[in-house]
Scaffold this active site. Structure first.
Site: not given
Length: 257
Positions: A138, A148
């Protein structure tokens, strides 16, 4: 025909990879937790493209699930030529707001599963002198925004390092770093998205097309959109302290709530 194995294959980016690779004539191994949805997706792809679509139910948050996929990737009689490590999820909340068990589960799926499945696939690929792995990370990997982003940064660093170690083997590894994509990701995490500007959203099918083109070019990292490439270019020249402040404020204003 070559065979591609895709984790998190029932929705979003994983489903887009399955559609594109099936249309290109690849046999598929579809991996996810929901057997019914896997079978529906496999039947649709088989009927539409005439390819074989195998179903493998596995929860990559568990050792048993990871081991099941490792076993399939290690099957020399039915080799996998392309692995797409796409399974992943997000937790709603800031650091210390998220239960430790949930944080550790994220690391299990994003880091341990990616390491183990990549390794299981690459052993046979190196012996055959060909193959590819796409590890879905990401753009959050480049921003200081909690577990994350940290787990996605690990994916990028691991993938690029392994790609260098495998140079000349015929095996290609690439980290895919998309921005916001309209999938079930945010809904599953209980995150609202109404505050995210329309220009920040990417189309999953276009993203996959760009990613596969980058893999074919031999790139070890793909940021598959000019808008996010420009943003990530700016990030490189922003001091880390300032970047942390900007991303913290931006996350509260534009990020999933």
């Amino acid at each position: 025909m070559t065979t591609a194995l895709i984790t998190g294959a029932t929705a979003g980016i994983g489903a887009a990879f399955a559609r594109r690779l099936g249309a290109d004539g690849h046999n598929l191994v579809l991996v996810a937790r929901n057997t019914e949805r896997l079978r529906e997706h496999a039947t649709e792809l088989h009927d539409r493209h005439g390819i074989e679509a195998e179903v493998l139910t596995a929860d990559l948050a568990t050792d048993r699930g990871i081991e099941a996929v490792e076993k399939r990737l290690s099957d020399r009689r039915h080799s996998v030529d392309l692995l797409v490590n796409n399974a992943g999820f997000g937790n709603k909340g800031r650091y210390l707001d998220v239960p430790m068990a949930d944080e550790l589960t994220m690391l299990k799926v994003h880091c341990e599963a990616v390491l183990r499945l990549t390794s299981a696939a690459v052993v046979g690929m190196r012996e055959r002198g060909r193959g590819g792995v796409v590890n879905v990370a990401s753009v959050a990997a480049f921003l200081p925004r909690g577990t994350y982003g940290a787990s996605k940064a690990w994916i990028v660093q691991f993938t690029q390092g392994a790609a260098r170690d495998l140079g000349g083997s015929g095996v290609r590894l690439m980290a895919l770093c998309p921005g916001f994509v309209r999938t079930e990701f945010h809904e599953r995490a209980g995150m609202g998205t109404d505050n995210i500007p329309d220009w920040m959203w990417l189309d999953a099918d276009k993203l996959v097309t760009a990613a596969l083109a980058d893999l074919a070019r031999g790139r070890t990292m793909s940021v598959p959109d000019p808008r996010y490439k420009a943003l990530m270019g700016a990030v490189k020249f922003t001091p880390r302290g300032l970047l942390g402040e900007i991303t913290s404020k931006g996350g509260r204003k534009y990020g999933p709530q």
